[in-house]
Design an enzyme around this catalytic site. Sequence first.
Site, mmCIF file in Angstrom:
data_model
loop_
_atom_site.group_PDB
_atom_site.id
_atom_site.type_symbol
_atom_site.label_atom_id
_atom_site.label_comp_id
_atom_site.label_asym_id
_atom_site.label_seq_id
_atom_site.Cartn_x
_atom_site.Cartn_y
_atom_site.Cartn_z
ATOM 1 N N CYS A 17 0.901 -1.245 -0.134
ATOM 2 C CA CYS A 17 0.064 -0.014 0.224
ATOM 3 C C CYS A 17 0.881 1.286 -0.127
ATOM 4 O O CYS A 17 2.053 1.109 0.213
ATOM 5 C CB CYS A 17 -0.739 -0.036 1.234
ATOM 6 N N HIS A 79 3.998 2.115 11.690
ATOM 7 C CA HIS A 79 2.523 1.889 12.653
ATOM 8 C C HIS A 79 2.598 2.862 13.631
ATOM 9 O O HIS A 79 1.548 2.991 14.455
ATOM 10 C CB HIS A 79 3.043 0.246 13.432
ATOM 11 N N HIS A 129 -0.348 -4.690 19.814
ATOM 12 C CA HIS A 129 0.066 -4.239 18.298
ATOM 13 C C HIS A 129 0.707 -2.929 18.500
ATOM 14 O O HIS A 129 0.004 -2.038 18.857
ATOM 15 C CB HIS A 129 -1.058 -4.370 17.510
ATOM 16 N N GLU A 131 0.877 -0.369 16.305
ATOM 17 C CA GLU A 131 0.178 0.635 16.065
ATOM 18 C C GLU A 131 -1.170 1.124 17.158
ATOM 19 O O GLU A 131 -1.265 2.240 17.449
ATOM 20 C CB GLU A 131 -0.919 0.441 14.923
ATOM 21 N N CYS A 200 -8.121 1.745 7.083
ATOM 22 C CA CYS A 200 -7.430 2.454 5.779
ATOM 23 C C CYS A 200 -8.177 1.815 4.557
ATOM 24 O O CYS A 200 -8.538 0.754 4.357
ATOM 25 C CB CYS A 200 -5.876 2.379 5.795
ATOM 26 N N ASN A 230 -2.977 -6.821 9.199
ATOM 27 C CA ASN A 230 -3.729 -6.896 7.741
ATOM 28 C C ASN A 230 -3.774 -8.111 6.965
ATOM 29 O O ASN A 230 -4.779 -8.565 6.323
ATOM 30 C CB ASN A 230 -3.573 -5.726 6.933
#
EC number: 1.17.7.4
Length: 316
Positions: A17, A79, A129, A131, A200, A230
């Site tokens: 991405c 992240h 995580h 993020e 996102c 993801n």
Amino acid sequence: MAKQPLTLYLAAPRGFCAGVDRAIKIVEMALQKWGAPVYVRHEIVHNKFVVDGLKAKGAVFVEELSDCPTDRPVIFSAHGVPKSVPAEAAERRMIFVDATCPLVSKVHIEAQRHAENGLQMIMIGHKDHPETVGTMGQLPEGEVLLVETVLDVATVQVRDPEHIAFVTQTTLSVDDTADIVAALKTRFPAIVGPHKEDICYATTNRQEAVKAMAPHADAMLVVGAPNSSNSRRLVEVGAKAGCAYAQLVQRATDIDWRALEGVASIGVTAGASAPEELIDEVIDAIGARYDVTVCTIETAVENVEFKVPRVLRAAE
């Protein structure tokens, strides 16, 4: 012996991405600008192949800022990081470059804005995580409460049900998150949500492509790392969307061929941090075993691009 015929479905979009592309570019440009070694706090993106490639060019990956010398540049991963990290880097007078994905930064800004309006935050995300840790670390301790499941919504203790808002991790399952949001709105009717979906575009697009591909494929291979949120969601989405067997593979050598015996069609996709060459490697491995007919299932076209930070664009 004649190869068995097989239909190979390729999901589009798949793989890198814009945020991942930008983060890798930032490390490469930093190495060009300052020479090796350049330090990176946490894996720049969750993919061993990418990380190993950058290590070979002179990037040194560490988990904490305290592991970095003060006289070398440090890059923060895609992240995102808690506010305390750039503050510590500034205090130590380090050169630092933030490779946080702009879509993650948008969530950070959102959380900050809600806090300034006196709202306590609920974050939908995965505990530990990076993020989630980074987003929760934008605000003081206790200002962001984490929920991972619909069940968590029933037990979360908020300060004032009339003054709360929610944000989400950007790489979650779109459908699972919708269920959690619905539960939050039922329990807290006054809760304020994001103006626009936090999950996102790339996560959403890859999941939509898998949903379209899954009913056609007897089995599905998702190219991605086990610590990539993801990528793991793509496996779950494929299974939920009707694909009988879905497998996460880092590389072609990880494919469990015995599990694929007797299938007439295989779907292939890749998480947002998996490079195209690893996808090609998997496609080639399938082609070596089967007489392949390739069909692409495209649900969106992506043309998003994010600029790298000014410090790397400025001519020296």
